[in-house]
Motif scaffolding. Structure first.
Motif, PDB file in Angstrom:
ATOM      1  N   PRO A   2      96.988 105.486 -17.412  1.00  0.00           N
ATOM      2  CA  PRO A   2      95.703 106.181 -17.392  1.00  0.00           C
ATOM      3  C   PRO A   2      94.618 105.288 -16.785  1.00  0.00           C
ATOM      4  O   PRO A   2      94.610 104.076 -16.984  1.00  0.00           O
ATOM      5  CB  PRO A   2      95.417 106.465 -18.866  1.00  0.00           C
ATOM      6  CG  PRO A   2      96.755 106.437 -19.527  1.00  0.00           C
ATOM      7  CD  PRO A   2      97.554 105.427 -18.743  1.00  0.00           C
ATOM      8  N   SER A   3      93.682 105.867 -16.066  1.00  0.00           N
ATOM      9  CA  SER A   3      92.669 105.101 -15.345  1.00  0.00           C
ATOM     10  C   SER A   3      91.623 104.461 -16.252  1.00  0.00           C
ATOM     11  O   SER A   3      90.910 103.575 -15.823  1.00  0.00           O
ATOM     12  CB  SER A   3      91.981 106.004 -14.328  1.00  0.00           C
ATOM     13  OG  SER A   3      91.356 107.080 -15.002  1.00  0.00           O
ATOM     14  N   ASN A   4      91.508 104.889 -17.506  1.00  0.00           N
ATOM     15  CA  ASN A   4      90.470 104.355 -18.383  1.00  0.00           C
ATOM     16  C   ASN A   4      90.907 103.096 -19.132  1.00  0.00           C
ATOM     17  O   ASN A   4      90.200 102.628 -20.010  1.00  0.00           O
ATOM     18  CB  ASN A   4      90.004 105.423 -19.370  1.00  0.00           C
ATOM     19  CG  ASN A   4      91.105 105.869 -20.313  1.00  0.00           C
ATOM     20  OD1 ASN A   4      92.268 105.578 -20.097  1.00  0.00           O
ATOM     21  ND2 ASN A   4      90.741 106.586 -21.348  1.00  0.00           N
ATOM     22  N   MET A   5      92.033 102.507 -18.791  1.00  0.00           N
ATOM     23  CA  MET A   5      92.492 101.289 -19.449  1.00  0.00           C
ATOM     24  C   MET A   5      91.826 100.098 -18.776  1.00  0.00           C
ATOM     25  O   MET A   5      92.280  99.603 -17.750  1.00  0.00           O
ATOM     26  CB  MET A   5      94.013 101.183 -19.393  1.00  0.00           C
ATOM     27  CG  MET A   5      94.680 102.214 -20.240  1.00  0.00           C
ATOM     28  SD  MET A   5      96.387 101.806 -20.437  1.00  0.00           S
ATOM     29  CE  MET A   5      96.948 103.270 -21.218  1.00  0.00           C
ATOM     30  N   ASP A   6      90.730  99.645 -19.391  1.00  0.00           N
ATOM     31  CA  ASP A   6      89.958  98.581 -18.772  1.00  0.00           C
ATOM     32  C   ASP A   6      89.917  97.303 -19.606  1.00  0.00           C
ATOM     33  O   ASP A   6      89.195  96.367 -19.270  1.00  0.00           O
ATOM     34  CB  ASP A   6      88.539  99.064 -18.476  1.00  0.00           C
ATOM     35  CG  ASP A   6      87.806  99.527 -19.717  1.00  0.00           C
ATOM     36  OD1 ASP A   6      88.436  99.650 -20.774  1.00  0.00           O
ATOM     37  OD2 ASP A   6      86.591  99.757 -19.631  1.00  0.00           O
ATOM     38  N   LYS A   7      90.676  97.225 -20.683  1.00  0.00           N
ATOM     39  CA  LYS A   7      90.717  96.027 -21.521  1.00  0.00           C
ATOM     40  C   LYS A   7      92.121  95.448 -21.511  1.00  0.00           C
ATOM     41  O   LYS A   7      93.113  96.162 -21.367  1.00  0.00           O
ATOM     42  CB  LYS A   7      90.311  96.351 -22.965  1.00  0.00           C
ATOM     43  CG  LYS A   7      88.879  96.805 -23.101  1.00  0.00           C
ATOM     44  CD  LYS A   7      87.935  95.687 -22.738  1.00  0.00           C
ATOM     45  CE  LYS A   7      86.497  96.127 -22.857  1.00  0.00           C
ATOM     46  NZ  LYS A   7      85.560  95.106 -22.439  1.00  0.00           N
ATOM     47  N   PHE A   8      92.190  94.143 -21.702  1.00  0.00           N
ATOM     48  CA  PHE A   8      93.452  93.426 -21.623  1.00  0.00           C
ATOM     49  C   PHE A   8      93.683  92.696 -22.940  1.00  0.00           C
ATOM     50  O   PHE A   8      92.752  92.105 -23.503  1.00  0.00           O
ATOM     51  CB  PHE A   8      93.359  92.421 -20.462  1.00  0.00           C
ATOM     52  CG  PHE A   8      94.583  91.585 -20.272  1.00  0.00           C
ATOM     53  CD1 PHE A   8      95.686  92.081 -19.613  1.00  0.00           C
ATOM     54  CD2 PHE A   8      94.636  90.297 -20.754  1.00  0.00           C
ATOM     55  CE1 PHE A   8      96.817  91.310 -19.423  1.00  0.00           C
ATOM     56  CE2 PHE A   8      95.753  89.517 -20.575  1.00  0.00           C
ATOM     57  CZ  PHE A   8      96.855  90.020 -19.904  1.00  0.00           C
ATOM     58  N   MET A   9      94.920  92.726 -23.462  1.00  0.00           N
ATOM     59  CA  MET A   9      95.278  91.994 -24.678  1.00  0.00           C
ATOM     60  C   MET A   9      96.441  91.067 -24.347  1.00  0.00           C
ATOM     61  O   MET A   9      97.314  91.425 -23.566  1.00  0.00           O
ATOM     62  CB  MET A   9      95.703  92.966 -25.781  1.00  0.00           C
ATOM     63  CG  MET A   9      94.604  93.880 -26.238  1.00  0.00           C
ATOM     64  SD  MET A   9      95.147  95.079 -27.470  1.00  0.00           S
ATOM     65  CE  MET A   9      95.466  94.022 -28.860  1.00  0.00           C
ATOM     66  N   ALA A  10      96.452  89.885 -24.954  1.00  0.00           N
ATOM     67  CA  ALA A  10      97.537  88.939 -24.687  1.00  0.00           C
ATOM     68  C   ALA A  10      97.831  88.131 -25.947  1.00  0.00           C
ATOM     69  O   ALA A  10      96.975  87.956 -26.812  1.00  0.00           O
ATOM     70  CB  ALA A  10      97.156  87.999 -23.561  1.00  0.00           C
ATOM     71  N   THR A  11      99.045  87.654 -26.036  1.00  0.00           N
ATOM     72  CA  THR A  11      99.443  86.768 -27.130  1.00  0.00           C
ATOM     73  C   THR A  11     100.509  85.820 -26.612  1.00  0.00           C
ATOM     74  O   THR A  11     101.168  86.092 -25.612  1.00  0.00           O
ATOM     75  CB  THR A  11      99.959  87.578 -28.345  1.00  0.00           C
ATOM     76  OG1 THR A  11     100.154  86.692 -29.437  1.00  0.00           O
ATOM     77  CG2 THR A  11     101.224  88.329 -28.027  1.00  0.00           C
ATOM     78  N   ARG A  12     100.678  84.713 -27.293  1.00  0.00           N
ATOM     79  CA  ARG A  12     101.690  83.739 -26.912  1.00  0.00           C
ATOM     80  C   ARG A  12     102.831  83.815 -27.914  1.00  0.00           C
ATOM     81  O   ARG A  12     102.601  83.929 -29.112  1.00  0.00           O
ATOM     82  CB  ARG A  12     101.086  82.340 -26.881  1.00  0.00           C
ATOM     83  CG  ARG A  12     100.014  82.216 -25.815  1.00  0.00           C
ATOM     84  CD  ARG A  12      99.506  80.811 -25.656  1.00  0.00           C
ATOM     85  NE  ARG A  12     100.504  79.894 -25.120  1.00  0.00           N
ATOM     86  CZ  ARG A  12     100.852  79.783 -23.842  1.00  0.00           C
ATOM     87  NH1 ARG A  12     100.293  80.567 -22.949  1.00  0.00           N
ATOM     88  NH2 ARG A  12     101.745  78.910 -23.448  1.00  0.00           N
TER      89      ARG A  12
END
Length: 64
Positions: A4-14
């Motif tokens: 979807p085009s409204n995905m503007d945040k990023f999450m990350a983990t190690r």
């Protein structure tokens, strides 16, 4: 699955390389790892996902 085009945040983990390898292997039948992670996050927010405390290691429920 189209993103979807409204995905503007990023999450990350190690994680360890062993956990990474096992997660990618378990994701294969369901789709890309990012799609599985997205579903896990959405399920948690919608209270469809329950995290059970580990009886053998420190976890989210550890009290100092």
């Amino acid at each position: 699955m189209a993103k979807p085009s409204n995905m503007d945040k990023f999450m990350a983990t190690r994680v360890t390389s062993q956990v990474h390898k096992k997660f990618h292997a378990k994701c294969r039948p369901y789709g890309k790892p990012s799609e599985v992670l997205r579903e896990i996050v959405e399920a948690f927010v919608e209270e469809r996902l329950v995290i059970q405390p580990s009886p053998t290691k420190r976890n989210l429920y550890h009290v100092n």
